[in-house]
Design a protein around this motif. Structure first.
Motif, PDB file in Angstrom:
ATOM      1  N   UNK A  78     -25.756  10.013  12.857  1.00  0.00           N
ATOM      2  CA  UNK A  78     -25.791   8.314  13.162  1.00  0.00           C
ATOM      3  C   UNK A  78     -24.378   8.047  12.886  1.00  0.00           C
ATOM      4  N   UNK A  79     -24.124   8.882  11.964  1.00  0.00           N
ATOM      5  CA  UNK A  79     -22.352   7.736  10.973  1.00  0.00           C
ATOM      6  C   UNK A  79     -21.737   8.270  12.211  1.00  0.00           C
ATOM      7  N   UNK A  80     -22.021   9.219  12.718  1.00  0.00           N
ATOM      8  CA  UNK A  80     -21.252   9.388  13.890  1.00  0.00           C
ATOM      9  C   UNK A  80     -21.417   9.200  14.666  1.00  0.00           C
ATOM     10  N   UNK A  81     -22.378   8.056  15.282  1.00  0.00           N
ATOM     11  CA  UNK A  81     -22.781   6.812  16.507  1.00  0.00           C
ATOM     12  C   UNK A  81     -22.137   6.353  16.188  1.00  0.00           C
ATOM     13  N   UNK A  82     -22.186   5.663  14.919  1.00  0.00           N
ATOM     14  CA  UNK A  82     -21.691   4.668  14.372  1.00  0.00           C
ATOM     15  C   UNK A  82     -20.026   4.954  14.212  1.00  0.00           C
ATOM     16  N   UNK A  83     -19.310   5.262  14.452  1.00  0.00           N
ATOM     17  CA  UNK A  83     -17.720   5.499  14.222  1.00  0.00           C
ATOM     18  C   UNK A  83     -17.327   5.554  16.033  1.00  0.00           C
ATOM     19  N   UNK A  84     -18.775   6.349  16.481  1.00  0.00           N
ATOM     20  CA  UNK A  84     -18.001   5.884  18.410  1.00  0.00           C
ATOM     21  C   UNK A  84     -18.472   4.537  18.765  1.00  0.00           C
ATOM     22  N   UNK A  85     -19.465   3.581  18.036  1.00  0.00           N
ATOM     23  CA  UNK A  85     -19.012   2.074  18.591  1.00  0.00           C
ATOM     24  C   UNK A  85     -17.842   1.623  18.185  1.00  0.00           C
ATOM     25  N   UNK A  86     -17.406   2.408  16.952  1.00  0.00           N
ATOM     26  CA  UNK A  86     -16.617   1.291  15.866  1.00  0.00           C
ATOM     27  C   UNK A  86     -15.059   1.427  17.303  1.00  0.00           C
ATOM     28  N   UNK A  87     -14.940   2.897  18.100  1.00  0.00           N
ATOM     29  CA  UNK A  87     -14.136   3.522  18.239  1.00  0.00           C
ATOM     30  C   UNK A  87     -14.089   2.177  19.928  1.00  0.00           C
ATOM     31  N   UNK A  88     -15.174   2.527  20.434  1.00  0.00           N
ATOM     32  CA  UNK A  88     -15.474   1.927  21.610  1.00  0.00           C
ATOM     33  C   UNK A  88     -15.159   0.719  21.588  1.00  0.00           C
ATOM     34  N   UNK A  89     -15.071  -0.180  20.467  1.00  0.00           N
ATOM     35  CA  UNK A  89     -15.382  -1.566  20.168  1.00  0.00           C
ATOM     36  C   UNK A  89     -13.487  -1.822  20.113  1.00  0.00           C
ATOM     37  N   UNK A  90     -12.857  -1.080  19.529  1.00  0.00           N
ATOM     38  CA  UNK A  90     -11.535  -1.025  18.767  1.00  0.00           C
ATOM     39  C   UNK A  90     -11.689  -2.056  17.388  1.00  0.00           C
ATOM     40  N   UNK A  91     -12.838  -1.126  17.229  1.00  0.00           N
ATOM     41  CA  UNK A  91     -12.954  -2.259  15.676  1.00  0.00           C
ATOM     42  C   UNK A  91     -12.247  -0.655  14.926  1.00  0.00           C
TER      43      UNK A  91
END
Ligand SMILES: [Zn+2]
Length: 328
Positions: free
Chosen positions: A75-88
């Motif tokens: 889940x943490x990896x998935x969350x990090x991916x979401x951050x990267x995808x959204x430029x956060x």
């Protein structure tokens, strides 16, 4: 330092931590509102954490625990991916500190005072030096070489701009290598030249950068310096522990900057005190920067041969020249 003052400083640290917590809460609110999927995944991660705690407490098998742990990591990896995808930025939802070393507590893990606290205590003693005010205006970002003429004349073989560039590069190196104690002229700088050529500006830029790096810096005009010495030595009726602290700090801080040497009243007492400070610091390999409108021979006239010979032997000297910048 008295208790009341220390209590006030500690309160400041508390406010600092509270403020950063508030800012974090704001950022969390902002992101969760904008990206509900990040919110739900964060909640999942938190729930997994609780679950894991329960399992550990209830003595569950290692297999069950590592199972949950693996799911949480996914889940943490998935969350990090979401951050990267959204430029956060990945650390956007982490608590920030003004000082990473002590996490805004003022103290290091070994219980010692952090440099930021040491400097904070110095600043409090040095209200009259107006360090904060100076620092808010002067920094290397505002440094503009174009203000200096690039003309070479008969008297000078290097243009003021070229000269300033050299000084600028050397001060950058000085800051970069501040930790090194060469025991040579590289440790101490003397800026000499007419008023309005950027000496004070450069001094405060150096002070700012070193403060940011966590060193303790005292910045005093020679005039104020003499006042600090006199208050300590003559112990007038208003004498307090602060006067003693101010005086001792002149010897112990990482860098002492004496600005505008030569503008103060000099008598045999102040001359010998100045020698004492410079000499003690040099012997302890503690660094000094002096700026002055005087040339060496004038310093010799106002002060003593002893001071001049310590300066000549231990300071890298820089001559500032060009036209007055104060109106530019
Ligand atoms: Zn700190």
């Amino acid at each position: 330092m008295n208790k009341e003052k220390m209590r006030k400083i500690m309160l400041e640290y508390q406010y600092r931590r509270d403020r950063h917590q508030d800012l974090l809460d704001e950022r969390v609110g902002e992101i969760y509102k904008k990206y509900p999927n990040i919110k739900s995944i964060s909640e999942e991660i938190r729930k997994m954490g609780l679950k894991m705690t329960k399992l550990v407490i209830s003595g569950a098998s290692e297999e069950d625990i590592s199972n949950i742990s693996r799911q949480q990591n996914e889940l943490i990896n998935r969350k990090n991916e979401l951050f990267i995808e959204n430029n956060i930025p990945l650390d956007y939802l982490e608590l920030k500190y003004e000082c990473e070393n002590c996490k805004d507590t003022g103290f290091l893990e070994n219980g010692k005072r952090c440099n930021c606290l040491r400097q904070r205590m110095l600043n409090d003693s040095y209200v009259m030096s107006n360090l904060e005010e100076i620092l808010s205006m002067d920094n290397f970002e505002n440094f503009n070489l174009d203000l200096f003429s690039d003309k070479v004349t008969e008297e000078i073989t290097v243009s003021p701009r070229e000269n300033m560039k050299t000084i600028f590069m050397d001060t950058q190196n000085y800051i970069f290598n501040f930790d090194k104690k060469e025991g040579s002229k590289k440790d101490n700088l003397l800026f000499s030249g007419d008023p309005g050529l950027g000496k004070t500006f450069l001094c405060s830029c150096i002070a700012k950068d070193l403060l940011d790096k966590g060193y303790t810096v005292i910045y005093q005009t020679a005039f104020n310096l003499m006042e600090v010495i006199e208050r300590y030595k003559f112990k007038t009726e208003t004498f307090s522990y602060l006067d003693e602290e101010n005086y001792n700090n002149l010897f112990t801080c990482d860098l002492l900057i004496i600005d505008d040497l030569g503008t103060e009243m000099v008598n045999s007492f102040t001359a010998s005190e100045l020698f004492n400070i410079i000499n003690s610091r040099l012997n302890a390999r503690k660094k000094i920067i002096i700026s002055t409108n005087l040339g060496l021979s004038e310093i010799r006239n106002s002060y003593t041969d002893r001071i001049v010979s310590r300066i000549v032997g231990n300071f890298q000297m820089y001559q500032f020249y060009g036209s007055d910048l104060r109106f530019k």
